[in-house]
Design a protein around this motif. Structure first.
Motif, PDB file in Angstrom:
ATOM      1  N   THR A   2    -101.773 -59.374  -6.025  1.00 50.22           N
ATOM      2  CA  THR A   2    -101.818 -58.165  -6.819  1.00 50.22           C
ATOM      3  C   THR A   2    -100.417 -57.817  -7.297  1.00 50.22           C
ATOM      4  O   THR A   2     -99.440 -58.017  -6.588  1.00 50.22           O
ATOM      5  N   ASP A   3    -100.339 -57.312  -8.504  1.00 47.28           N
ATOM      6  CA  ASP A   3     -99.088 -56.847  -9.099  1.00 47.28           C
ATOM      7  C   ASP A   3     -98.093 -57.952  -9.423  1.00 47.28           C
ATOM      8  O   ASP A   3     -96.911 -57.699  -9.578  1.00 47.28           O
ATOM      9  N   ASP A   4     -98.543 -59.205  -9.525  1.00 41.60           N
ATOM     10  CA  ASP A   4     -97.662 -60.273  -9.990  1.00 41.60           C
ATOM     11  C   ASP A   4     -97.521 -60.157 -11.502  1.00 41.60           C
ATOM     12  O   ASP A   4     -98.393 -59.632 -12.191  1.00 41.60           O
ATOM     13  N   THR A   5     -96.431 -60.638 -12.035  1.00 40.71           N
ATOM     14  CA  THR A   5     -96.177 -60.608 -13.461  1.00 40.71           C
ATOM     15  C   THR A   5     -96.166 -62.028 -14.004  1.00 40.71           C
ATOM     16  O   THR A   5     -95.550 -62.908 -13.413  1.00 40.71           O
ATOM     17  N   VAL A   6     -96.852 -62.235 -15.118  1.00 39.31           N
ATOM     18  CA  VAL A   6     -96.856 -63.514 -15.795  1.00 39.31           C
ATOM     19  C   VAL A   6     -96.242 -63.302 -17.170  1.00 39.31           C
ATOM     20  O   VAL A   6     -96.713 -62.477 -17.944  1.00 39.31           O
ATOM     21  N   LEU A   7     -95.168 -64.032 -17.465  1.00 41.85           N
ATOM     22  CA  LEU A   7     -94.534 -63.950 -18.769  1.00 41.85           C
ATOM     23  C   LEU A   7     -95.192 -64.963 -19.692  1.00 41.85           C
ATOM     24  O   LEU A   7     -95.311 -66.135 -19.343  1.00 41.85           O
ATOM     25  N   ILE A   8     -95.640 -64.505 -20.853  1.00 43.14           N
ATOM     26  CA  ILE A   8     -96.339 -65.364 -21.803  1.00 43.14           C
ATOM     27  C   ILE A   8     -95.613 -65.300 -23.137  1.00 43.14           C
ATOM     28  O   ILE A   8     -95.222 -64.231 -23.586  1.00 43.14           O
ATOM     29  N   GLY A   9     -95.428 -66.451 -23.758  1.00 43.96           N
ATOM     30  CA  GLY A   9     -94.775 -66.519 -25.051  1.00 43.96           C
ATOM     31  C   GLY A   9     -95.481 -67.512 -25.941  1.00 43.96           C
ATOM     32  O   GLY A   9     -96.472 -68.129 -25.545  1.00 43.96           O
ATOM     33  N   PRO A  10     -94.970 -67.708 -27.143  1.00 45.75           N
ATOM     34  CA  PRO A  10     -95.591 -68.668 -28.058  1.00 45.75           C
ATOM     35  C   PRO A  10     -95.421 -70.091 -27.546  1.00 45.75           C
ATOM     36  O   PRO A  10     -94.511 -70.366 -26.754  1.00 45.75           O
ATOM     37  N   PRO A  11     -96.273 -71.004 -27.979  1.00 49.33           N
ATOM     38  CA  PRO A  11     -96.150 -72.392 -27.539  1.00 49.33           C
ATOM     39  C   PRO A  11     -94.803 -72.968 -27.957  1.00 49.33           C
ATOM     40  O   PRO A  11     -94.358 -72.773 -29.085  1.00 49.33           O
ATOM     41  N   ALA A  12     -94.164 -73.651 -27.030  1.00 47.89           N
ATOM     42  CA  ALA A  12     -92.871 -74.270 -27.322  1.00 47.89           C
ATOM     43  C   ALA A  12     -92.563 -75.293 -26.243  1.00 47.89           C
ATOM     44  O   ALA A  12     -93.015 -75.166 -25.104  1.00 47.89           O
ATOM     45  N   GLY A  13     -91.810 -76.305 -26.605  1.00 55.13           N
ATOM     46  CA  GLY A  13     -91.373 -77.287 -25.618  1.00 55.13           C
ATOM     47  C   GLY A  13     -92.453 -78.289 -25.270  1.00 55.13           C
ATOM     48  O   GLY A  13     -93.430 -78.469 -25.997  1.00 55.13           O
TER      49      GLY A  13
END
Length: 102
Positions: A2-13
């Motif tokens: 609970t309360d974990d953070t997931v950083l999401i961005g555009p496809p790259a790499g």
């Protein structure tokens, strides 16, 4: 957790799957499911005991790329959201193995 953070961005790499025993969560939308299918198949073949969760979002079942192939894969938890609803699911949420809050 609970309360974990997931950083999401555009496809790259590079899109690669590290060979390890840690659980893996694969998240995709639209045609982004293509590399995920290969990874899920690889896990099922080489590491059948590895915990894998596939999360996919699409407009509707008829726009779901590789829908039949995705449905035939086994050995992982699958959660699919359909923006316009879909057969067997609620508006905005259709899933297998994981529950969806409505």
């Amino acid at each position: 957790m609970t309360d974990d953070t997931v950083l999401i961005g555009p496809p790259a790499g590079e899109v690669t799957l590290e060979p390890c025993d840690r659980p893996v969560v694969l998240i995709s939308t639209g045609i982004g499911i293509t590399p995920m299918l290969s990874m899920l198949d690889h896990i099922a073949t080489t590491q059948p005991g590895r915990t894998a969760v596939a999360v996919h979002a699409e407009t509707s079942p008829d726009r779901h790329a590789h829908h039949a192939e995705y449905g035939r894969l086994t050995g992982f938890q699958q959660l699919t959201w359909y923006e316009n609803g879909g057969e067997g699911g609620h508006a905005g949420c259709a899933g297998r193995s994981l529950s969806c809050a409505t």
